[in-house]
Design a protein around this motif. Sequence first.
Motif, PDB file in Angstrom:
ATOM      1  N   UNK A   1      21.031  53.989  49.924  1.00  0.00           N
ATOM      2  CA  UNK A   1      19.946  53.246  49.191  1.00  0.00           C
ATOM      3  C   UNK A   1      20.149  51.748  49.531  1.00  0.00           C
ATOM      4  N   UNK A   2      21.071  51.257  49.779  1.00  0.00           N
ATOM      5  CA  UNK A   2      21.385  49.952  49.931  1.00  0.00           C
ATOM      6  C   UNK A   2      20.918  49.323  51.246  1.00  0.00           C
ATOM      7  N   UNK A   3      20.706  48.155  51.147  1.00  0.00           N
ATOM      8  CA  UNK A   3      20.316  47.143  52.460  1.00  0.00           C
ATOM      9  C   UNK A   3      21.676  47.105  53.293  1.00  0.00           C
TER      10      UNK A   3
ATOM     11  N   UNK B   1      17.814  47.124  41.371  1.00  0.00           N
ATOM     12  CA  UNK B   1      19.441  46.661  41.628  1.00  0.00           C
ATOM     13  C   UNK B   1      19.226  47.080  43.208  1.00  0.00           C
ATOM     14  N   UNK B   2      20.375  46.432  43.522  1.00  0.00           N
ATOM     15  CA  UNK B   2      20.571  46.677  45.225  1.00  0.00           C
ATOM     16  C   UNK B   2      21.687  47.856  45.242  1.00  0.00           C
ATOM     17  N   UNK B   3      21.512  48.871  46.026  1.00  0.00           N
ATOM     18  CA  UNK B   3      22.419  50.124  46.366  1.00  0.00           C
ATOM     19  C   UNK B   3      22.801  50.511  45.128  1.00  0.00           C
ATOM     20  N   UNK B   4      21.960  51.033  44.123  1.00  0.00           N
ATOM     21  CA  UNK B   4      22.250  51.548  43.048  1.00  0.00           C
ATOM     22  C   UNK B   4      21.100  52.499  42.473  1.00  0.00           C
ATOM     23  N   UNK B   5      21.648  53.902  41.980  1.00  0.00           N
ATOM     24  CA  UNK B   5      20.799  54.714  41.386  1.00  0.00           C
ATOM     25  C   UNK B   5      20.569  54.412  40.032  1.00  0.00           C
TER      26      UNK B   5
END
Length: 718
Positions: free
Chosen positions: A146-148, A206-210
């Motif tokens: 998921x994260x950039x 949010x960045x890189x979070x489910x």
Amino acid sequence: MATKNDSVKNTLAAKAAKQKADAVDPRVDLANPLGRMVRGVGGELHQQAEGDQPLLTTNMGIPISDDHNSLRAGPRGSVLLEDFVLREKIFHFDHERIPERVVHARGLGAHGFFELTDSLADKTTAKVLGEVGEKTPVFVRFSTVAGNKGSADLPRDVRGFAVKFYTKEGNWDIVGNNIPVFFIHDAIKFPDLAHAVKEEPDRGWPQAASAHDTFWDWIACTPEAMHMIMWTMSDRAIPRSTRMIQGFGVHSFRLVAADGTSTFVKFHFTPKLGMQSVVWDEAVKINGADPDFHRRDLWEAIDNGDFPEWELGVQLFTQEEADALPFDHLDATKLIPEELIPLRTIGRLVLDRNAANVFDETEQVAYSTANIVPGIDFSDDPLLHGRNFSYLDTQLKRLGSTNFHQIPINTPKCPFANMQREGHMQTIVHPQRVTYTPSLLDPAGPRESAERGFRTFPSPMDGTKVRARPESFADHYSQARQFFLSQTEPEQNHIVAALVFELSKVETLFIRSTMLGHLSVILPELGERVATGLGYVGDIPVITPAVEPTDMPLAPSLSILARPAPLVFGRKVGVLLGDGADANALASLENVLGESGATLKVICPKVGGVTLSDGSLRAAEHQLQGGPSVLFDAVVVLAGADAVARLVNDAAAVAFVHDAFSHLKVIGYGTAAQPLLDKAGVVADDAVVAVDAGGAVFVDRMAAGRRWDREPSVRPVY
Ligand code: HDD
């Protein structure tokens, strides 16, 4: 559990020597001390020889006289447009970035090889799976999803496990994950899944979070995702190292034999180091202390000659066996437990060379599920078919040209020839006049071969065009229940805690309650425990599943902790030293850890080091603020009484010990360090070990793993 003798046998030195012999055909000879590729007069790439320092030139080869001053009208005058050196340098820099992957943007990669140890020649014509002893070069890329590209390594997330085999019959890719099932069974839902989990578009987080509303909103509307959710909420989603994860091809593929018969196959990579995860609080802190935790870990291991290794196992089954399974193997939200169809180990995957350049190789590598070789074929899994379309498509967007196969990391290592020509960034000069088949003009041109060429398995097809899901895909909860119940108690507790954490971040109450409804279908007790953890008041909504879940047999192979793992080899021990630390105890530790294949890292209040009890100086790898205990698998504290008195008043030292205790780690200590342990709230148990008399007991205790039964005393269990 590995015996001590096993570990000793496998010392790093022995391993490095062995792996050196294993090395295969690297494209670049990195032994060159200058380590630089330069172009020769004819444009060919060669290694720079010593004393052969090349001229700094523009990309047109024009030697540069001054790379530090742009051309100006007088020393204090304007910069001149004429300055082609400046113009080219800035132009190239301005265009350095390419689009990051739409998913799996953050990755780490390494070269290695696959060696076949058990032939499948009776099942497939693929040479890579037929010739025992054959070593096939590979490039492996691990990733978060998921994260950039610039996100941290330890979010709760799936890990990509993509392997490119450069076989003699073309490139074969297994584009897998560390989880054997997927969220969806139809590729048409993939953009929705990705949109839901990525940062919310109206706010950019949010960045890189489910753990946010859009992800759980989508999951709450998607019962087929429930099995995968059990996996992503488990410890699988916070691995200790990419060296300690499994890799799964997920889908069923086909193997096709010389006589045309077909066998279904699922691919599993199992790490030699065993599987290991961190605990959630540790993951959160590691992301701050070292956002590059996983890439550093893999890079250092390979650099030290401690080459990570996986066994490649296959589950083989016939059409008749597939038909007899209690679920549909073409549904990627289902797995076949090893207890039902055992794994047959057929080879080993070894990573023995770091990528020479992260952009050139790890960023530009282009995987595709559609890359298969003769003797391997697709099954009718609809998710796989969608993927086959998507991967080729995305590479054009990302790499900018249909000729991305000419980027060295993507180029087959076997001969390849066809009539495809031109396109952006064509780097091959094709002198041929004939660029078509058939042709009498060029009888020596490339031609197809019915014998050696890829042939699709002639599986029968019929049916009416329809947009529909098969009934056989409709049971979304039974394997989710099986997964949860097959975990050990601490692992079940972690799934509950992860769900409580994630759903606590969801602001919309009906999303929370709908999820409780789904969890209760998986298992009523699971729904209740999560509701308790949330402090949920009210009735849990009733969700009526399309198919009532059934109790499937427990499958211990789905658990991490139920599987044996050698928990010392390849691990890191952080030793916090203060002045006056017992030199003998340190030497003993170093010795016994070295023999067991673990590394010892020294942390001191100052990076310059400390003076040991024998008067010698010991430098540190980490200053205390930069070396928290979350970076290590186990810790030791050794310091003289005066130094301990100072450490007791240093919050970083107290946190070092406190965190190690609450992360259930083995703690070694010299008895003089007792006041620090007391200040950190350490309560003695058999994983708190005195090391004054030597490190043997400490290492034995490490081999038993974390002290799981400490957990209820350090954090709530719902
Ligand atoms: Fe995917 C990348 C694994 C479903 C579309 N995927 C990507 C990577 C891995 C996976 C490991 C990173 C490869 C690399 O390191 O470059 N993906 C999976 C697995 C799936 C899956 C195991 C289910 C079983 N993926 C999936 C679907 C679609 C995609 C259903 C679209 C229909 N995946 C992509 C992509 C990516 C990608 C957009 C992004 C970058 C790339 O392909 O090269 O095409």
